[in-house]
Design a protein around this motif. Sequence first.
Motif, PDB file in Angstrom:
ATOM      1  N   GLY A 178       0.808  -1.203   0.000  1.00 10.65           N
ATOM      2  CA  GLY A 178       0.000   0.000   0.000  1.00 10.65           C
ATOM      3  C   GLY A 178       0.846   1.260   0.000  1.00 10.65           C
ATOM      4  N   PRO A 179       0.623   2.160   0.954  1.00  8.53           N
ATOM      5  CA  PRO A 179       1.350   3.438   0.954  1.00  8.53           C
ATOM      6  C   PRO A 179       2.828   3.301   1.284  1.00  8.53           C
ATOM      7  CG  PRO A 179      -0.034   3.252   2.899  1.00  8.53           C
ATOM      8  CD  PRO A 179      -0.389   2.097   2.017  1.00  8.53           C
ATOM      9  N   TRP A 180       3.238   2.114   1.768  1.00  7.34           N
ATOM     10  CA  TRP A 180       4.652   1.891   2.091  1.00  7.34           C
ATOM     11  C   TRP A 180       5.407   1.172   0.968  1.00  7.34           C
ATOM     12  CZ3 TRP A 180       0.859   1.241   5.907  1.00  7.34           C
ATOM     13  CH2 TRP A 180       0.960   2.086   7.012  1.00  7.34           C
ATOM     14  N   ALA A 181       4.700   0.692  -0.062  1.00  6.36           N
ATOM     15  CA  ALA A 181       5.301  -0.203  -1.058  1.00  6.36           C
ATOM     16  C   ALA A 181       6.525   0.414  -1.735  1.00  6.36           C
ATOM     17  CB  ALA A 181       4.258  -0.594  -2.104  1.00  6.36           C
ATOM     18  N   SER A 182       6.442   1.677  -2.132  1.00  5.04           N
ATOM     19  CA  SER A 182       7.539   2.276  -2.900  1.00  5.04           C
ATOM     20  C   SER A 182       8.792   2.492  -2.061  1.00  5.04           C
ATOM     21  CB  SER A 182       7.086   3.617  -3.487  1.00  5.04           C
ATOM     22  OG  SER A 182       6.800   4.534  -2.454  1.00  5.04           O
ATOM     23  N   GLU A 183       8.661   2.414  -0.734  1.00  4.88           N
ATOM     24  CA  GLU A 183       9.819   2.629   0.139  1.00  4.88           C
ATOM     25  C   GLU A 183      10.452   1.326   0.600  1.00  4.88           C
ATOM     26  OE1 GLU A 183       8.072   4.763   3.321  1.00  4.88           O
ATOM     27  OE2 GLU A 183       7.460   6.464   2.081  1.00  4.88           O
ATOM     28  N   SER A 184       9.818   0.203   0.281  1.00  2.35           N
ATOM     29  CA  SER A 184      10.288  -1.085   0.792  1.00  2.35           C
ATOM     30  C   SER A 184      11.459  -1.621  -0.027  1.00  2.35           C
ATOM     31  CB  SER A 184       9.151  -2.108   0.760  1.00  2.35           C
ATOM     32  OG  SER A 184       9.647  -3.413   0.981  1.00  2.35           O
ATOM     33  N   PRO A 185      12.601  -1.898   0.610  1.00  2.00           N
ATOM     34  CA  PRO A 185      13.708  -2.523  -0.134  1.00  2.00           C
ATOM     35  C   PRO A 185      13.324  -3.879  -0.726  1.00  2.00           C
ATOM     36  CG  PRO A 185      14.453  -1.690   2.006  1.00  2.00           C
ATOM     37  CD  PRO A 185      12.970  -1.635   2.015  1.00  2.00           C
ATOM     38  N   LEU A 186      12.437  -4.611  -0.030  1.00  2.00           N
ATOM     39  CA  LEU A 186      12.023  -5.913  -0.541  1.00  2.00           C
ATOM     40  C   LEU A 186      11.279  -5.797  -1.857  1.00  2.00           C
ATOM     41  CD1 LEU A 186      12.817  -6.970   2.303  1.00  2.00           C
ATOM     42  CD2 LEU A 186      10.781  -8.431   2.204  1.00  2.00           C
ATOM     43  N   ALA A 187      10.570  -4.675  -2.053  1.00  2.00           N
ATOM     44  CA  ALA A 187       9.769  -4.518  -3.261  1.00  2.00           C
ATOM     45  C   ALA A 187      10.621  -4.377  -4.514  1.00  2.00           C
ATOM     46  CB  ALA A 187       8.837  -3.323  -3.117  1.00  2.00           C
ATOM     47  N   ARG A 188      11.914  -4.149  -4.369  1.00  2.00           N
ATOM     48  CA  ARG A 188      12.808  -4.064  -5.531  1.00  2.00           C
ATOM     49  C   ARG A 188      13.386  -5.425  -5.900  1.00  2.00           C
ATOM     50  NH1 ARG A 188      17.382  -0.139  -6.084  1.00  2.00           N
ATOM     51  NH2 ARG A 188      16.768  -0.251  -8.285  1.00  2.00           N
ATOM     52  N   LEU A 189      13.231  -6.416  -5.024  1.00  2.00           N
ATOM     53  CA  LEU A 189      13.869  -7.715  -5.258  1.00  2.00           C
ATOM     54  C   LEU A 189      13.034  -8.574  -6.202  1.00  2.00           C
ATOM     55  CD1 LEU A 189      15.051  -8.663  -1.649  1.00  2.00           C
ATOM     56  CD2 LEU A 189      16.330  -7.467  -3.456  1.00  2.00           C
ATOM     57  N   SER A 190      13.720  -9.289  -7.080  1.00  2.00           N
ATOM     58  CA  SER A 190      13.070 -10.235  -7.983  1.00  2.00           C
ATOM     59  C   SER A 190      13.075 -11.626  -7.367  1.00  2.00           C
ATOM     60  CB  SER A 190      13.786 -10.255  -9.334  1.00  2.00           C
ATOM     61  OG  SER A 190      13.699  -8.991  -9.966  1.00  2.00           O
ATOM     62  N   TYR A 191      12.206 -12.493  -7.890  1.00  2.00           N
ATOM     63  CA  TYR A 191      12.164 -13.844  -7.312  1.00  2.00           C
ATOM     64  C   TYR A 191      12.253 -14.939  -8.374  1.00  2.00           C
ATOM     65  CZ  TYR A 191       6.991 -13.324  -8.043  1.00  2.00           C
ATOM     66  OH  TYR A 191       5.732 -13.091  -8.542  1.00  2.00           O
ATOM     67  N   LEU A 192      12.848 -16.033  -7.929  1.00  2.00           N
ATOM     68  CA  LEU A 192      13.036 -17.231  -8.753  1.00  2.00           C
ATOM     69  C   LEU A 192      12.119 -18.316  -8.229  1.00  2.00           C
ATOM     70  CD1 LEU A 192      14.662 -18.784 -10.958  1.00  2.00           C
ATOM     71  CD2 LEU A 192      16.292 -19.385  -9.144  1.00  2.00           C
ATOM     72  N   PHE A 193      11.328 -18.891  -9.120  1.00  2.00           N
ATOM     73  CA  PHE A 193      10.412 -19.959  -8.717  1.00  2.00           C
ATOM     74  C   PHE A 193      11.182 -21.236  -8.413  1.00  2.00           C
ATOM     75  CE2 PHE A 193       7.199 -17.460 -11.102  1.00  2.00           C
ATOM     76  CZ  PHE A 193       6.218 -17.401 -10.124  1.00  2.00           C
ATOM     77  N   VAL A 194      10.902 -21.835  -7.271  1.00  2.00           N
ATOM     78  CA  VAL A 194      11.429 -23.147  -6.892  1.00  2.00           C
ATOM     79  C   VAL A 194      10.292 -24.139  -7.065  1.00  2.00           C
ATOM     80  CG1 VAL A 194      12.436 -24.531  -5.046  1.00  2.00           C
ATOM     81  CG2 VAL A 194      13.021 -22.096  -5.249  1.00  2.00           C
ATOM     82  N   GLN A 195      10.450 -25.086  -7.988  1.00  2.00           N
ATOM     83  CA  GLN A 195       9.355 -25.992  -8.318  1.00  2.00           C
ATOM     84  C   GLN A 195       9.694 -27.463  -8.138  1.00  2.00           C
ATOM     85  OE1 GLN A 195       8.668 -23.532 -12.180  1.00  2.00           O
ATOM     86  NE2 GLN A 195       6.676 -24.416 -11.721  1.00  2.00           N
ATOM     87  N   ASP A 196      10.941 -27.763  -7.764  1.00  2.00           N
ATOM     88  CA  ASP A 196      11.299 -29.145  -7.473  1.00  2.00           C
ATOM     89  C   ASP A 196      12.522 -29.127  -6.554  1.00  2.00           C
ATOM     90  OD1 ASP A 196      13.436 -28.416  -9.110  1.00  2.00           O
ATOM     91  OD2 ASP A 196      13.439 -30.310 -10.227  1.00  2.00           O
ATOM     92  N   ALA A 197      12.884 -30.272  -6.042  1.00  2.00           N
ATOM     93  CA  ALA A 197      14.088 -30.408  -5.207  1.00  2.00           C
ATOM     94  C   ALA A 197      14.164 -29.286  -4.164  1.00  2.00           C
ATOM     95  CB  ALA A 197      15.339 -30.433  -6.084  1.00  2.00           C
ATOM     96  N   PHE A 198      13.080 -29.086  -3.417  1.00  2.00           N
ATOM     97  CA  PHE A 198      12.985 -27.963  -2.473  1.00  2.00           C
ATOM     98  C   PHE A 198      14.065 -28.010  -1.395  1.00  2.00           C
ATOM     99  CE2 PHE A 198       8.855 -28.321  -4.410  1.00  2.00           C
ATOM    100  CZ  PHE A 198       8.396 -27.023  -4.528  1.00  2.00           C
ATOM    101  N   THR A 199      14.500 -29.195  -1.046  1.00  2.00           N
ATOM    102  CA  THR A 199      15.495 -29.302   0.027  1.00  2.00           C
ATOM    103  C   THR A 199      16.933 -29.182  -0.481  1.00  2.00           C
ATOM    104  OG1 THR A 199      15.444 -31.722  -0.151  1.00  2.00           O
ATOM    105  CG2 THR A 199      13.966 -30.711   1.460  1.00  2.00           C
ATOM    106  N   ASP A 200      17.105 -29.171  -1.811  1.00  2.00           N
ATOM    107  CA  ASP A 200      18.447 -28.969  -2.385  1.00  2.00           C
ATOM    108  C   ASP A 200      18.713 -27.461  -2.448  1.00  2.00           C
ATOM    109  OD1 ASP A 200      20.863 -29.062  -3.666  1.00  2.00           O
ATOM    110  OD2 ASP A 200      20.125 -30.040  -5.494  1.00  2.00           O
ATOM    111  N   THR A 201      18.779 -26.854  -1.299  1.00  2.00           N
ATOM    112  CA  THR A 201      18.875 -25.393  -1.237  1.00  2.00           C
ATOM    113  C   THR A 201      20.175 -24.878  -1.831  1.00  2.00           C
ATOM    114  OG1 THR A 201      19.643 -25.654   1.043  1.00  2.00           O
ATOM    115  CG2 THR A 201      17.313 -25.143   0.719  1.00  2.00           C
TER     116      THR A 201
END
Length: 920
Positions: A335-358
């Motif tokens: 909401g009103p905090w979104a543009s200030e959040s450092p997390l909101a700039r991070l991209s994400y990679l989908f993990v779809q198998d081998a979840f424990t092979d971190t």
Amino acid sequence: PNILTGGWNPGGFMFFVNEDNLSFRLGRRGHRAGKVGDRWEEGSCGMQQIPLRKWTHLAATFSLPNVTTYMDGKKVGQSTWQYPVGFTDPLVLGQWNTEKSHDGLIDELRLYKRALTSAEVALLAERKGRDSGEIKVVPPVQPRTLASFETRCATLTLNEAGWVTSLLQKASEKAGHERELLAAQTPMVTVVVEGNRNVECHKMSVDNGILTAAFPGLDGHARLRCESKGDYLKFTALEVTVPRVTSFVFFQCAPGVNRYRGGFAGLVSDDDSGIALRALDLQVNCSTAMSASTTADLGLTGYSAGLAAGPRSELRPMLKAMAAQEDVPRSQHGGPWASESPLARLSYLFVQDAFTDTDSWIDLARRGGFGILHFREPWFRTFGDYRPNPKNFAGGMDEMVAAADRLHAAGFKLGLHTLSGCIRTDSPYITPVPSQELISLATYTLARDFGRADDTLYVNEPPVDQHSTVFTYHGATNVFRIGTELVQYTAISREQPYCFGKGTRGAFGTQAQDHPAGVKAEFLKQVYLAFYPVPGSGLMDKLSGDIARAYNTCKADFLYFDGAEGMGVGYPDNCMRWTTFRKFNRDCLNEASNWGHHNWWFHSRTGAWDSAHCAWKRFQDQHVSSAGLARMNDLLEPQMGWWSLNGPGHRHRRQYLDETEYWMAKNMALDASMSLGGLRVGGAPANARAMDMLTVIGWYEQHRLANYFDQATIDRVREPGRDFRLRLSDGGAWQFTPVEYLPHKAVVSAAEPAKWAVDNPCGQQPLRFRIEVLQSPLPPDPAAPRSLIDFSDTSLIANRDCAANVTQELLTETADVKGNSRNLRIQAVNRNDFSVGAWTSLGTSYEFPYRDIGACSGVGLWVKGDGSGAVLNVQFRTDRMFGAAISEHYIDLDFTGWRYCELLFRERDSDRAFGLKWPY
């Protein structure tokens, strides 16, 4: 300006005044102006100048196709109109698009079901004393100011008629001079009574912040409270005593700032100022028309909305104050905090198998510059069962927590994917005993006994429109719950006796039972092959609790509400998400597939689209254009997922490095996060160059997060259609190099050698080619040819249409034919002065069980070109129940004579579609 309006677009009529000239205008019903594929037409029948300060009788009659107009009983105009006349909106007197357009009097409006004769019109136009007395223009008495309500940045003023007369932005050092934020004065309160009749308040009083509104011609009143909360105003619906009210609009105004319109934030704004109207309860509906309302279904009173208005620079602080003071779920990343959040700039990679092979996933994430590793299904057992999947976490929640801890220790954030309220058919809430708290679209009464061996269900009530005969991902549904049994059907009778036949008893692992006449059968809502919990039910509480338990236990940082719209846009979806979010014990970066207004308080990023499988660069241009509005429209950050590094498939070609680099360059120019799926740990990737692409993705992400390039460079990279390569120069600096890719498709044969000449638009450089080997279908088996359709049988052509000013004629040819003894000739004439958007179409469609073309990879057809340069678009479409997809293939008619054209489904012409206009 209009004297009388009976709708216009899509269709209607009006007495229209331009200066002092009057005409009777008509618009074709059921068609919209400016919509591709719609055959909008309009007509006009002139009348004459209309005198001032004198009664004038106006009439128009219609007897297909003749339109006749009269003034004071005398015929003044005649024209023709080939379509029915009617109105699509409520009849409105003296008004046009909410603005008053007639300063004067109107009397004795009459509508007839037949065309009047000239004598009948003349009789109606008799003066009857209307010329006696003097007509004076008397200025209306202006209602006095009733009350003003102030916030830190603005003042709202109401008058005794209950109208909002001003929303004045205060002068300040930042904002400069005062500014009126409204375009016009409007009634603040409206009730909608049965029959969809809107009645605006015409009188208002105030007592200690309690406003009481009265309505012309209605008994009773409505009350609401207006409170100043410093940064915003709070409106609360308190009481409605008017009978038979279905909806209560307890605040509305006419904004004058509307360059940017964000329904998600409830915000209308321009570059300098804005007005935000926010629902503070799930039962309140807010729109960018600046209207807050309740309904009788969810309750007319007891609910609130907040209004914040002022300089654009103050919008976020005002909305932060609103979120902090009101009982709404919120997050420091949304909401009103979104543009200030450092997390909101991070991209994400989908993990779809081998979840424990971190370790492997961490390596991939570092290579691609991702900050979040996002556990997608199947981390959970099934939709509606959010316990860890034992196939991926043999140790249950403890093992999942250990994997999460390793990701956090490596400096990554953890995301969890959910399907919101979706409950799949293998969920314990469905099989072997279905929950009694599933959303139902309709309730029926059994007209006959329904024994466990019967396959036809007879009911007393006619079937509602939502019934289908298939059960598909895109929402077609055919499931009843009767007691603890689920029943599927594949046939419907919408005529008496109403019934649903060819049923499967004990569907989805439930138990077939005997059901006597008179019991109820619930027709269940289904979307995405899933059922949904009733809002506010114990089942919804259990589902939301399971999601929250996984989020809290794993100390996750990000959660995606996927499939949210499947539950029902509005209250059902909002209720599920609010219920879930209130159970989190930590802030949450949040995205969802549905961007409902109520969830803006905690929503962080918007704009993710499913990955394309063709025309990647043009798709990205469209995506940037849409997502790029997020910051101005809704004060949120854009998200440029979900991308996938596609390998070759039966229905699509593979993706290449330049297409991935184009995607990342435009993301960088937008400074937008993205997301990537399709990678797996172990085994060869679907795309042979996936690791190269991931490396390039990492270069872009690292430089985007570091703000490495200056604004001038970013502006150049942003240009749609321009390709660039990011590489490390010999001097050790990262730089962009413009690239021009010049595609050419060559059909090589001994009979037709391929030649292609190209001009180098840049300086002297080595010549580089990328050669992609395309496919050809196998020739049809002459012993068993498989014809999809023989268009020479014109009875099979069920769908024919043309753009405006285009005509079509179909002829059957028997001379100089190919493939059959009869061929179809399509002859079209374009009377427009343009060609793009001038189309004619024909085709056929199939009802259930539809037409299955199996696993064929393409089609072939004989085409006799005329050298006109027109484009023949051969389309294959799937029904809405199967996604409403379109596969289109272009044949340029730049040749003459016969040519056999092979069209492969994996080589669609989607790139060219963006420069053409078709009736989609």
